[in-house]
Design a protein around this motif. Structure first.
Motif, PDB file in Angstrom:
ATOM      1  N   SER A 127       0.730  -1.256   0.094  1.00 20.30           N
ATOM      2  CA  SER A 127       0.217   0.170  -0.173  1.00 20.30           C
ATOM      3  C   SER A 127       0.784   1.358   0.073  1.00 20.30           C
ATOM      4  O   SER A 127       1.610   1.376   1.026  1.00 20.30           O
ATOM      5  CB  SER A 127      -0.725   0.118   1.332  1.00 20.30           C
ATOM      6  N   PRO A 128       0.847   2.019  -1.042  1.00 21.06           N
ATOM      7  CA  PRO A 128       1.621   3.386  -1.071  1.00 21.06           C
ATOM      8  C   PRO A 128       1.247   4.196   0.090  1.00 21.06           C
ATOM      9  O   PRO A 128       2.181   4.815   0.584  1.00 21.06           O
ATOM     10  CB  PRO A 128       1.340   3.934  -2.549  1.00 21.06           C
ATOM     11  N   SER A 129       0.098   4.038   0.473  1.00 18.97           N
ATOM     12  CA  SER A 129      -0.587   5.166   1.674  1.00 18.97           C
ATOM     13  C   SER A 129       0.276   4.534   2.921  1.00 18.97           C
ATOM     14  O   SER A 129       0.650   5.507   3.810  1.00 18.97           O
ATOM     15  CB  SER A 129      -2.069   5.099   1.514  1.00 18.97           C
ATOM     16  N   LEU A 130       0.251   3.587   3.107  1.00 15.38           N
ATOM     17  CA  LEU A 130       0.895   2.971   4.283  1.00 15.38           C
ATOM     18  C   LEU A 130       2.441   2.764   4.429  1.00 15.38           C
ATOM     19  O   LEU A 130       3.103   3.199   5.335  1.00 15.38           O
ATOM     20  CB  LEU A 130       0.503   1.401   4.595  1.00 15.38           C
ATOM     21  N   ILE A 131       2.999   2.560   3.045  1.00 13.71           N
ATOM     22  CA  ILE A 131       4.474   2.457   3.074  1.00 13.71           C
ATOM     23  C   ILE A 131       4.951   3.818   3.476  1.00 13.71           C
ATOM     24  O   ILE A 131       6.355   4.265   3.559  1.00 13.71           O
ATOM     25  CB  ILE A 131       4.814   1.988   1.730  1.00 13.71           C
ATOM     26  N   GLN A 132       4.087   5.137   2.976  1.00 16.33           N
ATOM     27  CA  GLN A 132       4.879   6.475   3.038  1.00 16.33           C
ATOM     28  C   GLN A 132       4.981   6.934   4.390  1.00 16.33           C
ATOM     29  O   GLN A 132       5.657   7.784   4.693  1.00 16.33           O
ATOM     30  CB  GLN A 132       3.828   7.358   2.228  1.00 16.33           C
ATOM     31  N   GLU A 133       4.596   6.294   5.358  1.00 10.82           N
ATOM     32  CA  GLU A 133       4.620   6.603   6.759  1.00 10.82           C
ATOM     33  C   GLU A 133       5.994   5.531   7.462  1.00 10.82           C
ATOM     34  O   GLU A 133       6.405   6.045   8.407  1.00 10.82           O
ATOM     35  CB  GLU A 133       3.670   6.268   7.559  1.00 10.82           C
ATOM     36  N   ALA A 134       6.587   4.626   6.671  1.00 13.27           N
ATOM     37  CA  ALA A 134       7.426   3.852   6.946  1.00 13.27           C
ATOM     38  C   ALA A 134       8.844   4.338   6.806  1.00 13.27           C
ATOM     39  O   ALA A 134       9.190   5.173   6.107  1.00 13.27           O
ATOM     40  CB  ALA A 134       7.602   2.565   6.282  1.00 13.27           C
TER      41      ALA A 134
END
Length: 236
Positions: free
Chosen positions: A77-84
């Protein structure tokens, strides 16, 4: 520049220049992983291979599509990975279509993975390399995914030297069955904002090149000229 569009099943090993497209979501997620600092992405053919690679390299992070499962650290998920925080990390990516398509062309002279997020950079790399002819591998729905075909056609126009309006291509992707599945929650491991992140044109100014390293298929960012980030993105 000559080009053709095929599905994964039509890859025959003769491709010397290949661009593997997975807009929703493998290669949008991969682009975000690099933006978040990932050093490289190792592509796995299936879940078992991903876990076997991780067992040999415990410090690496494993990513898959679908719902989170034991052994995997990240979801596609790009949305979730952008916080990693992925600074300096290696990610092992396994997806249903994107990584499978990339592995099919890994031995090509030029093999790039693409989405709208890196479209301009991908076209610049191919143009600068005078790479021709180009095979676009549309991975979703075995070459029929509307969002992948739209991205392939958009890239084809860029390679032809035109400056196409991205909006008609984005509209096709925004109204695709894949986008509807993501928005409705029918795909596990998705976030409500994934679709819009997948529709950001030229969000990043690097391409993504795949090659063999120590017997593994490795995806790495390939920076392009810093002064060529798209005007569309600068305006955001």
């Amino acid at each position: 520049m000559n080009s053709r569009v095929v599905g994964i099943s039509d890859v025959d090993g003769t491709e010397q220049v290949a661009v593997v497209i997975d807009v929703m979501r493998a290669f949008t997620t991969a682009a975000w992983a690099f933006h978040r600092g990932a050093d490289k992405i190792v592509l796995a053919a299936d879940k078992d291979e991903a876990l076997a690679i991780k067992a040999r390299h415990p410090g690496w992070l494993a990513l898959k599509d679908g719902a989170p499962v034991s052994g995997f650290d990240l979801v596609n998920s790009p949305s979730l990975i952008q916080e990693a925080d992925l600074a300096g990390r290696t990610v092992i990516q396994k997806t249903t279509a994107g990584t499978v398509g990339a592995l099919a062309v890994v031995e090509a002279e030029w093999a790039l993975c693409a989405s709208f997020a890196v479209a301009g950079a991908t076209a610049r790399v191919l143009t600068d390399a005078d790479a021709d002819p180009v095979t676009f591998v549309a991975t979703g729905e075995d070459g029929r995914a509307a969002e992948d075909l739209a991205c392939a056609e958009y890239l084809g126009q860029l390679l032809a030297g035109t400056r196409p309006d991205p909006d008609p291509y984005l509209h096709r992707a925004r109204t695709s069955p894949a986008a509807d599945d993501l928005r409705s929650g029918r795909r596990r491991g998705a976030h409500p904002t994934d679709v819009e992140l997948c529709l950001e044109v030229d969000r990043f100014d690097f391409a993504m090149k795949i090659g063999l390293e120590n017997g593994m298929a490795v995806l790495r960012p390939l920076p392009t000229r810093a002064d060529t980030v798209s005007a569309a993105h600068r305006a955001r």
